[in-house]
Design an enzyme around this catalytic site. Structure first.
Site, PDB file in Angstrom:
ATOM      1  N   ARG A  38      14.319 168.471 -97.774  1.00 20.78           N
ATOM      2  CA  ARG A  38      14.584 167.101 -98.230  1.00 20.78           C
ATOM      3  C   ARG A  38      14.501 167.091 -99.743  1.00 20.78           C
ATOM      4  O   ARG A  38      13.453 167.365-100.299  1.00 20.78           O
ATOM      5  CB  ARG A  38      13.537 166.146 -97.687  1.00 20.78           C
ATOM      6  CG  ARG A  38      13.386 166.121 -96.191  1.00 20.78           C
ATOM      7  CD  ARG A  38      12.191 165.218 -95.856  1.00 20.78           C
ATOM      8  NE  ARG A  38      11.906 165.179 -94.444  1.00 20.78           N
ATOM      9  CZ  ARG A  38      11.138 166.068 -93.816  1.00 20.78           C
ATOM     10  NH1 ARG A  38      10.588 167.073 -94.496  1.00 20.78           N
ATOM     11  NH2 ARG A  38      10.911 165.938 -92.526  1.00 20.78           N
ATOM     12  N   GLY A  48      19.461 164.585 -86.457  1.00 17.75           N
ATOM     13  CA  GLY A  48      18.288 163.963 -87.064  1.00 17.75           C
ATOM     14  C   GLY A  48      17.728 162.998 -86.037  1.00 17.75           C
ATOM     15  O   GLY A  48      18.131 161.849 -85.953  1.00 17.75           O
ATOM     16  N   THR A  49      16.781 163.503 -85.239  1.00 16.38           N
ATOM     17  CA  THR A  49      16.376 162.704 -84.078  1.00 16.38           C
ATOM     18  C   THR A  49      15.532 161.495 -84.460  1.00 16.38           C
ATOM     19  O   THR A  49      15.415 160.570 -83.669  1.00 16.38           O
ATOM     20  CB  THR A  49      15.611 163.572 -83.061  1.00 16.38           C
ATOM     21  OG1 THR A  49      14.619 164.310 -83.762  1.00 16.38           O
ATOM     22  CG2 THR A  49      16.552 164.497 -82.350  1.00 16.38           C
ATOM     23  N   ASN A  50      14.940 161.501 -85.660  1.00 17.85           N
ATOM     24  CA  ASN A  50      14.177 160.304 -86.042  1.00 17.85           C
ATOM     25  C   ASN A  50      15.121 159.122 -86.224  1.00 17.85           C
ATOM     26  O   ASN A  50      14.951 158.071 -85.601  1.00 17.85           O
ATOM     27  CB  ASN A  50      13.403 160.537 -87.332  1.00 17.85           C
ATOM     28  CG  ASN A  50      12.357 161.624 -87.162  1.00 17.85           C
ATOM     29  OD1 ASN A  50      12.043 162.020 -86.050  1.00 17.85           O
ATOM     30  ND2 ASN A  50      11.831 162.106 -88.267  1.00 17.85           N
ATOM     31  N   ARG A  95      19.473 168.993 -97.574  1.00 16.82           N
ATOM     32  CA  ARG A  95      20.035 167.658 -97.376  1.00 16.82           C
ATOM     33  C   ARG A  95      20.132 166.945 -98.714  1.00 16.82           C
ATOM     34  O   ARG A  95      19.126 166.834 -99.434  1.00 16.82           O
ATOM     35  CB  ARG A  95      19.154 166.842 -96.432  1.00 16.82           C
ATOM     36  CG  ARG A  95      19.714 165.439 -96.218  1.00 16.82           C
ATOM     37  CD  ARG A  95      18.868 164.670 -95.257  1.00 16.82           C
ATOM     38  NE  ARG A  95      17.587 164.300 -95.857  1.00 16.82           N
ATOM     39  CZ  ARG A  95      16.603 163.701 -95.180  1.00 16.82           C
ATOM     40  NH1 ARG A  95      16.750 163.449 -93.898  1.00 16.82           N
ATOM     41  NH2 ARG A  95      15.494 163.390 -95.785  1.00 16.82           N
ATOM     42  N   ARG A 153     -14.955 163.333 -52.613  1.00 12.92           N
ATOM     43  CA  ARG A 153     -14.484 163.572 -53.980  1.00 12.92           C
ATOM     44  C   ARG A 153     -13.010 163.265 -54.132  1.00 12.92           C
ATOM     45  O   ARG A 153     -12.209 163.551 -53.258  1.00 12.92           O
ATOM     46  CB  ARG A 153     -14.668 165.051 -54.344  1.00 12.92           C
ATOM     47  CG  ARG A 153     -16.080 165.499 -54.317  1.00 12.92           C
ATOM     48  CD  ARG A 153     -16.184 166.849 -54.980  1.00 12.92           C
ATOM     49  NE  ARG A 153     -15.812 167.927 -54.083  1.00 12.92           N
ATOM     50  CZ  ARG A 153     -15.621 169.163 -54.490  1.00 12.92           C
ATOM     51  NH1 ARG A 153     -15.687 169.466 -55.773  1.00 12.92           N
ATOM     52  NH2 ARG A 153     -15.320 170.106 -53.631  1.00 12.92           N
ATOM     53  N   HIS A 203     -18.887 166.318 -70.755  1.00 12.87           N
ATOM     54  CA  HIS A 203     -17.655 165.549 -70.900  1.00 12.87           C
ATOM     55  C   HIS A 203     -17.027 165.761 -72.273  1.00 12.87           C
ATOM     56  O   HIS A 203     -15.835 166.037 -72.403  1.00 12.87           O
ATOM     57  CB  HIS A 203     -17.965 164.064 -70.667  1.00 12.87           C
ATOM     58  CG  HIS A 203     -16.792 163.169 -70.890  1.00 12.87           C
ATOM     59  ND1 HIS A 203     -16.558 162.543 -72.098  1.00 12.87           N
ATOM     60  CD2 HIS A 203     -15.784 162.824 -70.082  1.00 12.87           C
ATOM     61  CE1 HIS A 203     -15.443 161.836 -71.998  1.00 12.87           C
ATOM     62  NE2 HIS A 203     -14.953 161.979 -70.788  1.00 12.87           N
ATOM     63  N   CYS A 228      16.659 168.788 -86.577  1.00 11.75           N
ATOM     64  CA  CYS A 228      15.653 168.892 -87.630  1.00 11.75           C
ATOM     65  C   CYS A 228      14.696 167.711 -87.660  1.00 11.75           C
ATOM     66  O   CYS A 228      13.929 167.556 -88.586  1.00 11.75           O
ATOM     67  CB  CYS A 228      16.325 169.053 -88.986  1.00 11.75           C
ATOM     68  SG  CYS A 228      17.312 167.634 -89.467  1.00 11.75           S
TER      69      CYS A 228
END
Ligand code: ADP
Ligand code: MG
Ligand code: MG
Length: 901
Positions: A582, A789-791, A638, A116, A476, A855
Site C-alpha cells: 500500500r 480486495g475482499t475488504n 497498489r 454427563r 478452566h 490480498c
C-alpha cells in the site's frame, strides 16, 4: 431455566428432516456405538463407545448415551421428552443394572450414575454434569454398609445434593461453596477431605435447605426421577446462556444439540488407594513424548477441574499407585495409536483398579501440535498428510507470538504454572467485562483473577493474556486460554487477588487496576517490571511442517508488506512475494506531511506537479528499499487509494486553529482559511464510496504518474545494482469500468516509455466492486492480473461499512443467528464468494493466463483460504505473521478438496 422456544433455536436448519426421522433409536449402549457416530452420540459418547471396544468393557464403566437427536426432539417438543424416550430409558437402565449387577435406588447396595453432557465438539465446562446420582436418605446408609466406607457414602451424597441442586434447581454455586467454607471454618480444617462424616452429614442438610429455599421443594428421593431431571437439565444447559455464547465464538451451530452420557460411577474418593486424574498422551505444552497429567489421591474428578484442590503430577501417582500408573501409560499409547492423534483422557482409580472415563484429541498449543506432527511421522503413527491435518492452522499464530526479551533484566514478581505459551504484557484488569471495554478502547490488558469460569470467556478473547492465582494445567483458565492461543499463567499462588478492592498483593507489593504486568505463559513467570517482548523464530519442527505443507499446496502465499522490514519478515516466514504494497502509508510519515499537504492544497495542476516533484525522490527511495528485499520475486504495488482528505486535519481542528490564529492576529490565519476551505471541498458524505482509488487517478493523473515513475526508477536501480529486478505488478484500485483501467494502463505505459529503461512490468487491478466482478471478462482484456480486495468487496457487496458495523450490528446478527461468522474475517462464501467465482471464471475465460490472487485480510484466514483454493486462485496474500498459517491452511485445503480450476 432456558426457554426452549428461544428464537435462537432453529430446528433442523442445515440438516434434513429425513435424517432425524429415520433415526428412531434414541439410546445406544456404549457397547453399541463407535467413534464414527460422533454426530449422533456426541464426541464423549462416541469415544466412550470406541474405548469400550478397544480397551474392553472392564476398563470403561458401563453406560449408555442418549442421542443428540433426542435433545433436538426435546427442544422441538418444548421441553417434553420425545416419544419413545421414557421407554428406551427404562430398558437401557435395566440393561445397565444387569451389567453392573446393582440396581438404581437399591437401599442396600445402590447403583450410582454419572450423567454427563457431550456435544459433537467439546465445549469444556459449558454444559452440565451430575455425579453420584441415585443416592437418597436411605441408600446412602446402604452404600456406607456395602462399601464399609461411611465417609465415601456421605461425601458422595453431599456431592449429589450439591451438583443436582446447582444444575437441576439452580441453587447458586456461591451459596453452596459458602456452606462448605462455613463448615470447614467451624471444623477448623483446610481441605474438604478433612471434614468428618458428621460434618458431611451436616453439609447434606445445609445443601438440602438451600435446595428447598431455591425450588420450594424437598430434594427428590426417587432415583429415577433424579435421572429424568438430570437428563432434562443437561438438555437445557445446551441452550443456557454461557453455552450459547461459547458456540457463537466457536461457530458451533445451535441445532446440533448435546448427547447425554449415563454411566456407572466409579469412586476415586474411596480412600488412599483411589484417586482421579487427567492425562495427556504426551506433554501437552511442548509435545515432547513423555505423558503428562494431574493426579489427586482420594478425590472425584470435578475436584481437579474446579481447581478446588491443587493436584500433583503423574510422578506422584507412580509413587502411590505404581501398577495403575503403568497401566495408564500403556493405555495412553494404545489410545494414541488407535485414534492417530494425541489424546487427553480422564481416569479414575478405585481401590487400585484403573477406569477410563473419557478420551478426546488433545487441544494443544501450536508448539506441541507441530512437535507431535513431526514426531508422529517419525514414529510411523501417520503419514505427512495426516500429520498436517492434525494441526489447527489458525492456532499456529501462537508460535509467532512474542517472547520476553531474553536479554532483559527483570525481577520476577511471582511464578505460576506455565499454562499456555507466549508472553503478554498489559494493564491489569480484574473482570471479563473490564477486559472487553479496555480492548474496545484499544488498550492491552491482562485479565487477573483468582480463578475463571465459563462466564469469563469473552474476557479471554479481549485480553492479551490471563493470570490466575489458583488452579493447575487442567483448570478452566488453562484450558480456555490454550484453546484460544492466549498466553496464560495459572496457580501463581503468591498473588493475593482481591477482586473487591481491585488490587493484587504480592508479599507486600500492591498492584492496582491499570498497573503494568507481564506474564510468560511458556515459563510461568510474572513480573511487574517493564520488560520488552521480542519476536519469535521458526524452529526446526515448524520448518519441517511448513516444508511438507509447501510440497502439498497449490495456492501460492504472498504477504502484504509496505516497508523493507515487513518485506524481510515476510520472506523469513516464506512468502513468495508481495501481494499488496500500500503506497499511501509512505505518505503518512510525519516528515512528509507538509509536502503531501502542499500537493493536496495545490490550486492548479502546475502547483500540484511541483509538490509531487518533491515527493518523487522520497517515494523512489521507499520502493528501492522494498524492492531490494524482493529481487526476483513478484511485488504488487497498489497506486494511491484513500480519499485525499485523510491527509488533512479535520474541519473542526482547522476551524479551532483558525480562530486562535485570528484571535492572536497571527499571519498564518490566511493560510488556515485556505486549508479550511479545501477541507470543506474535499469532505464527502461517504468517503469510502467517494473520490478515491482509480477515481483520483482519473481526476489527478499526475499523482499516479509520479508513483509509476518512482516504481520504474526504483526497480531499474535495483536491477542495475543486483542484476535482478522484482517482478513488478502495478495495481490500480477500485476499478469498476474497463475504460478506467485502460486509461491508467496507458498512463503507466507512457511513463515507462519516457523512462525507457526496458524494464518489464505488469498492470492489473484490484477486483473489489460488484460491477468489476460481473464484468470481469471486459476488465480482463486490459488487465494482466486481478487481485481480489475482499475488504472493500465485502463492504460494497453487503453495503456494510466496515468501521461502523463491526462493533455494532455484526455481534447482534451473530447472536440472532442471521449470520454465523463475521463477514470481514471469513469470506461470505455464498454471497461475496459467488462474486469471486464469477469474476475468476469470467476473467480466465477472457484471458487464460490471467493471474488471480486475493490480498484482503481473509488471505490469512484458514477457512477463507480453503474457499480460495476451491475457486482455483493462484495465490493468497496476508500479513507477514500469517504467512506460515496460510501455507499450512493451503496444504490442508489441497488435502481435503480438489481445486476446481
Ligand atoms: P467435563 O465435560 O466438564 O469434563 P465431564 O462430563 O467429563 O465434564 O465430567 C466431569 C467430571 O466427572 C470428570 O472429571 C470425570 O472424571 C467425572 N466423572 C464422570 N463420569 C464419572 C464416572 N462414571 N465415575 C466417576 N467420575 C466420573
Ligand atoms: Mg470431561
Ligand atoms: Mg480496497
Amino acid at each position: 431455566m432456558v426457554s426452549t422456544q428461544s428464537p435462537r433455536f432453529q430446528p433442523f436448519a442445515g440438516r434434513t428432516m429425513e435424517t432425524a426421522a429415520a433415526t428412531t433409536k434414541l439410546i445406544f449402549d456404549f457397547s453399541e456405538g463407535s467413534r464414527d457416530m460422533r454426530d449422533l452420540l456426541g464426541g464423549k459418547g462416541a469415544n466412550l463407545a470406541e474405548m469400550t471396544r478397544v480397551l474392553g468393557a472392564n476398563r470403561v464403566p458401563a453406560g449408555f448415551t442418549v442421542t443428540t437427536d433426542a435433545c433436538v426432539g426435546y427442544m422441538q417438543g418444548n421441553g417434553e421428552f420425545p416419544a419413545g424416550l421414557p421407554e428406551e430409558l427404562n430398558e437401557a437402565l435395566s440393561r445397565l443394572e444387569g451389567r453392573a449387577t446393582k440396581r438404581l435406588g437399591d437401599p442396600e447396595d445402590p447403583l450410582l450414575l454419572s450423567v454427563r453432557s457431550g456435544a459433537r465438539e467439546s465445549m469444556p465446562g459449558m454444559l452440565d454434569t451430575v455425579l453420584n446420582l441415585g443416592l437418597n436418605d436411605r441408600s446412602v446408609e446402604g452404600l456406607a454398609r456395602a462399601t464399609r466406607n461411611e465417609r465415601l457414602a456421605w461425601d458422595s451424597y453431599r456431592r449429589l445434593v450439591q451438583m443436582f441442586g446447582n444444575v437441576c434447581a439452580g441453587v447458586p454455586s456461591e451459596a453452596l461453596e459458602q456452606a462448605i467454607a462455613d463448615r470447614k471454618r467451624a471444623a477448623g480444617v483446610e481441605l474438604d477431605t478433612e471434614l468428618s462424616v458428621g460434618e458431611l452429614k451436616a453439609l447434606v442438610d445445609d445443601f438440602k435447605a438451600l435446595f428447598h429455599q431455591t425450588s420450594g421443594q424437598a430434594f427428590p428421593q426417587d432415583p429415577e426421577g433424579q435421572l429424568r431431571e438430570a437428563i432434562r437439565a443437561v438438555f437445557d444447559s445446551w441452550m443456557g446462556e454461557r453455552a450459547v455464547q461459547y458456540r457463537r465464538i466457536r461457530r458451533i451451530p445451535d441445532d446440533w444439540g448435546t448427547a447425554v452420557n449415563v454411566q456407572q460411577m466409579v469412586f476415586g474418593n474411596r480412600g488412599k488407594d483411589s484417586g482421579t486424574g487427567v492425562a495427556f498422551s504426551r506433554d501437552e505444552l511442548t509435545g515432547s513424548p513423555q505423558p503428562s497429567g494431574d493426579f489427586l489421591i482420594n478425590a472425584q474428578g470435578e475436584d481437579i477441574v474446579s481447581g478446588a484442590r491443587t493436584p500433583s503430577d503423574l510422578s506422584e501417582m507412580k509413587r502411590v499407585l505404581p501398577a495403575a500408573h503403568a497401566e495408564l501409560l500403556e493405555i495412553l499409547r494404545t489410545l494414541e495409536g488407535h485414534f492417530g492423534d494425541m489424546q487427553d483422557i480422564e481416569f479414575t482409580v478405585e481401590e487400585s483398579r484403573l477406569y477410563l472415563l473419557q478420551t478426546r484429541n488433545a487441544k494443544r498449543p501450536a508448539q506441541a501440535a507441530v512437535r507431535f506432527a513431526v514426531d508422529g511421522v517419525a514414529e510411523g503413527l501417520f503419514d505427512r498428510e495426516r500429520a498436517l491435518m492434525t494441526i489447527e492452522a489458525g492456532a499456529l499464530d501462537a508460535l509467532l507470538h512474542p517472547m520476553l526479551d531474553p536479554d532483559a533484566e527483570y525481577e520476577p514478581l511471582a511464578r505460576g504454572v506455565n499454562a499456555s505459551p507466549g508472553a503478554a504484557r498489559g494493564q491489569i484488569v480484574f473482570t471479563a467485562g473490564d477486559a472487553v471495554l479496555a480492548a474496545e478502547a484499544g488498550r492491552d490488558v491482562i485479565l487477573v483473577r483468582p480463578t475463571t469460569e465459563a462466564d469469563d470467556v469473552a474476557g479471554f478473547f479481549a485480553a492479551r493474556g490471563i493470570l490466575t492465582s489458583e488452579g493447575g494445567k487442567a483448570s478452566h483458565a488453562a484450558l480456555v486460554a490454550r484453546g484460544m492461543g492466549r498466553p496464560c499463567v495459572v496457580g501463581a499462588s503468591a498473588l493475593d487477588v482481591r477482586l473487591d478492592a481491585r488490587e493484587v498483593n504480592v508479599d507486600g507489593t500492591v498492584l492496582h487496576e491499570g498497573d503494568l504486568i507481564t506474564i510468560d505463559g511458556s515459563t510461568g513467570i510474572v513480573t511487574a517490571d517493564d520488560v520488552s517482548l521480542v519476536e519469535p523464530e521458526v524452529d526446526e519442527s515448524f520448518r519441517r511442517v511448513l516444508q511438507w505443507a509447501d510440497e502439498r499446496r497449490h495456492l501460492g502465499v504472498r504477504a502484504n508488506a509496505d516497508t523493507p522490514a515487513d518485506a524481510r519478515k515476510a520472506r523469513e516466514f516464506g512468502a513468495a512475494g508481495i501481494g499488496l504494497c500500500r503506497t499511501e502509508h509512505m505518505f503518512m510519515a510525519p516528515q512528509r506531511q507538509p509536502r503531501m499537504r502542499a500537493m493536496i492544497m495545490a490550486g492548479t495542476e502546475r502547483e500540484r506537479r511541483d509538490a509531487l516533484d518533491g515527493l518523487l525522490p522520497l517515494q523512489e527511495r521507499d520502493f528501492e528499499g522494498l524492492f531490494s528485499e524482493m529481487s526476483g520475486l513478484p511485488v504488487t504495488i497498489r497506486l494511491f487509494d484513500p480519499p485525499l482528505h485523510e491527509f488533512l486535519p479535520s474541519a473542526e481542528e482547522v476551524a479551532r486553529d483558525l480562530e486562535r490564529a485570528r484571535g492572536e492576529r497571527r499571519d498564518d490565519a490566511e493560510e488556515l482559511e485556505r486549508v479550511l476551505e479545501r477541507v470543506h471541498e474535499l469532505t464527502e458524505a461517504n468517503p469510502m464510496l467517494g473520490t478515491r482509488g482509480v477515481r483520483l487517478g482519473i481526476l489527478h493523473p499526475e499523482i499516479y504518474e509520479m508513483q509509476a515513475r518512482a516504481i520504474i526508477r526504483a526497480a531499474t536501480a535495483v536491477r542495475d545494482r543486483t542484476g535482478e529486478a522484482p517482478l513488478l505488478e502495478i495495481m490500480i484500485p477500485l476499478v469498476a469500468y474497463e475504460r478506467e483501467l485502460e486509461l491508467m494502463r496507458e498512463l503507466v505505459e507512457r511513463v515507462a516509455g519516457e523512462e525507457a529503461t526496458g524494464l518489464e512490468f505488469h498492470v492489473g487491478t484490484m477486483i473489489e466492486l460488484p460491477r468489476a466482478c460481473v464484468l470481469a471478462d471486459r476488465i480482463a482484456v486490459v488487465a494482466d492480473f486481478f487481485s481480489f480486495g475482499t475488504n472493500d468487496l465485502t463492504q460494497t457487496t453487503l453495503g456494510f461499512s466496515r468501521d461502523d458495523v463491526e462493533g455494532k450490528f455484526i455481534p447482534a446478527y451473530i447472536e440472532r443467528g442471521i449470520i454465523d461468522r463475521a463477514p470481514f474475517e471469513t469470506i461470505d462464501a455464498p454471497g461475496v464468494g459467488s462474486l469471486v467465482r464469477i469474476a475468476a471464471s469470467a476473467g480466465r475465460r477472457a484471458k487464460p493466463d490471467l493471474t488471480l490472487g486475493i490480498c484482503g485480510e481473509q488471505g490469512g484466514d484458514p477457512e477463507s483460504i480453503a474457499f480460495f483454493h476451491q475457486v482455483g486462485l493462484d495465490y493468497v496474500s496476508c500479513s507477514p505473521y500469517r504467512v506460515p498459517i496460510a501455507r499450512v491452511a493451503a496444504a490442508q485445503a489441497a488435502i481435503t478438496s480438489p481445486a476446481h480450476q
